[in-house]
Design a protein around this motif. Structure first.
Motif, PDB file in Angstrom:
ATOM      1  N   VAL A  93       0.934  -1.064  -0.226  1.00 15.16           N
ATOM      2  CA  VAL A  93       0.072   0.099  -0.100  1.00 15.16           C
ATOM      3  C   VAL A  93       0.855   1.965   0.258  1.00 15.16           C
ATOM      4  N   ASP A  94       0.419   2.495  -1.190  1.00 16.24           N
ATOM      5  CA  ASP A  94       1.571   3.307  -1.022  1.00 16.24           C
ATOM      6  C   ASP A  94       1.074   4.194   0.353  1.00 16.24           C
ATOM      7  N   GLY A  95       2.778   4.582   0.507  1.00 18.72           N
ATOM      8  CA  GLY A  95       2.846   5.652   1.903  1.00 18.72           C
ATOM      9  C   GLY A  95       2.179   6.954   2.011  1.00 18.72           C
ATOM     10  N   LEU A  96       1.812   6.920   0.597  1.00 19.44           N
ATOM     11  CA  LEU A  96       0.746   8.214   0.507  1.00 19.44           C
ATOM     12  C   LEU A  96      -0.128   8.106   0.937  1.00 19.44           C
ATOM     13  N   PHE A  97      -0.701   7.369   1.235  1.00 21.16           N
ATOM     14  CA  PHE A  97      -2.466   6.298   2.231  1.00 21.16           C
ATOM     15  C   PHE A  97      -1.859   6.640   3.758  1.00 21.16           C
TER      16      PHE A  97
ATOM     17  N   GLN B  96      -1.296 -11.446  -0.145  1.00 23.27           N
ATOM     18  CA  GLN B  96      -0.959 -10.044   0.846  1.00 23.27           C
ATOM     19  C   GLN B  96      -1.014  -8.857   0.829  1.00 23.27           C
ATOM     20  N   THR B  97      -1.175  -7.877   1.656  1.00 25.76           N
ATOM     21  CA  THR B  97      -1.090  -6.764   2.341  1.00 25.76           C
ATOM     22  C   THR B  97       0.016  -6.333   3.169  1.00 25.76           C
ATOM     23  N   ILE B  98       1.003  -5.002   2.547  1.00 24.26           N
ATOM     24  CA  ILE B  98       1.992  -4.575   3.336  1.00 24.26           C
ATOM     25  C   ILE B  98       1.958  -3.303   3.251  1.00 24.26           C
ATOM     26  N   ALA B  99       1.949  -2.741   4.026  1.00 20.85           N
ATOM     27  CA  ALA B  99       2.478  -0.830   4.062  1.00 20.85           C
ATOM     28  C   ALA B  99       3.097  -0.042   4.355  1.00 20.85           C
ATOM     29  N   GLU B 100       3.556   0.556   4.045  1.00 17.81           N
ATOM     30  CA  GLU B 100       4.559   1.192   3.530  1.00 17.81           C
ATOM     31  C   GLU B 100       5.110   2.503   4.411  1.00 17.81           C
TER      32      GLU B 100
ATOM     33  N   LYS C 152      -3.103   1.546  13.507  1.00 20.49           N
ATOM     34  CA  LYS C 152      -4.715   1.340  12.754  1.00 20.49           C
ATOM     35  C   LYS C 152      -4.853   0.456  11.750  1.00 20.49           C
ATOM     36  N   LEU C 153      -3.493   0.380  11.688  1.00 19.92           N
ATOM     37  CA  LEU C 153      -3.263  -1.012  10.294  1.00 19.92           C
ATOM     38  C   LEU C 153      -3.641  -1.989  11.140  1.00 19.92           C
ATOM     39  N   THR C 154      -3.644  -1.959  11.791  1.00 18.57           N
ATOM     40  CA  THR C 154      -3.881  -3.877  12.627  1.00 18.57           C
ATOM     41  C   THR C 154      -5.064  -4.026  13.224  1.00 18.57           C
ATOM     42  N   GLN C 155      -5.913  -2.753  13.661  1.00 19.91           N
ATOM     43  CA  GLN C 155      -7.201  -2.979  12.752  1.00 19.91           C
ATOM     44  C   GLN C 155      -7.722  -2.549  12.314  1.00 19.91           C
ATOM     45  N   ILE C 156      -7.328  -2.303  11.100  1.00 20.91           N
ATOM     46  CA  ILE C 156      -7.378  -2.644   9.619  1.00 20.91           C
ATOM     47  C   ILE C 156      -7.278  -4.232   9.483  1.00 20.91           C
ATOM     48  N   GLY C 157      -6.649  -4.959   9.584  1.00 26.34           N
ATOM     49  CA  GLY C 157      -5.831  -6.489   9.560  1.00 26.34           C
ATOM     50  C   GLY C 157      -4.954  -6.132   8.676  1.00 26.34           C
ATOM     51  N   ILE C 158      -3.960  -5.359   8.428  1.00 24.94           N
ATOM     52  CA  ILE C 158      -2.517  -5.280   7.866  1.00 24.94           C
ATOM     53  C   ILE C 158      -1.602  -5.585   9.007  1.00 24.94           C
ATOM     54  N   THR C 159      -1.187  -6.548   8.804  1.00 23.07           N
ATOM     55  CA  THR C 159       0.094  -6.863  10.146  1.00 23.07           C
ATOM     56  C   THR C 159       1.458  -7.265   9.361  1.00 23.07           C
TER      57      THR C 159
END
Length: 198
Positions: free
Chosen positions: A126-130, A157-161, A171-178
């Motif tokens: 996921v783009d770091g801008l968001f 797999q979803t990975i946050a930048e 917040k990411l954990t709440q969304i489900g991104i670990t």
């Protein structure tokens, strides 16, 4: 841009792959472990469009003994667009060997979701801008949440930048991104520190 203009990206990508594979073999010897780590390499559109890239990669896997399952290639929308058919063929060939692919900077372009239809990838970053606005801006939160839901529905797999603060991580954990990358999770370190850690 200068490297692309002068057609140097394939040379640079191949140097990075050669160096990464050589250092991987060094890590195998140092840790006495055949699979001591997973690693990612960003690929340019020039390399994705190169007709001999699959053969080059197969030769490097054989030469260095790197298990393909330990390697992720990260591609961006703009990189893949250069030659869609050739890029798809390369991705399918390397995935057949066990290499995994991530769609990088996901959400940054208007065609992000369209690329999921055309490229067989294993995950999205996921783009770091968001991500950086996810803790303070409802629209960013909703966008990241929708990207996560699409990823889950496709088995990706979803990975946050840009995970820069504890608040963002929660917040990411709440969304489900670990899974993520950013200063909050681990600050950058010198390359040699990997070998010093043992």
């Amino acid at each position: 841009p200068v490297a692309e203009r002068y057609d140097l990206m394939r040379t640079i990508d191949r140097w990075v792959i050669e160096r990464a594979f050589s250092d991987y073999r060094r890590l195998v010897r140092m840790r006495d472990d055949p699979t001591p780590a997973e690693f990612s390499v960003n690929l340019s559109g020039h390399t994705l469009s190169s007709p001999d890239c699959a053969e080059f990669m197969q030769a490097k896997f054989a030469e260095h003994g790197v298990p393909p399952q330990c390697l992720y290639f990260e591609i961006t929308e703009t990189a893949a667009i250069a030659n869609v058919e050739r890029a798809r063929g390369l991705i399918e060939t390397l995935r057949g060997l066990g290499v995994r692919f991530l769609l990088d900077d996901f959400g940054s372009g208007l065609s992000s979701f369209n690329y999921l239809k055309h490229f067989p990838v294993d995950g999205i970053k996921v783009d770091g801008l968001f991500v950086k606005g996810v803790a303070k801006n409802y629209l960013d939160y909703a966008l990241v949440e929708s990207i996560q839901k699409i990823g889950v529905s496709l088995g990706l797999q979803t990975i946050a930048e840009y995970v820069e603060t504890e608040e963002i991580a929660k917040k990411l954990t709440q969304i489900g991104i670990t899974l993520g990358q950013g200063y909050y999770l681990a600050p950058p370190r010198p390359w040699e520190a990997i070998f010093e850690a043992g």
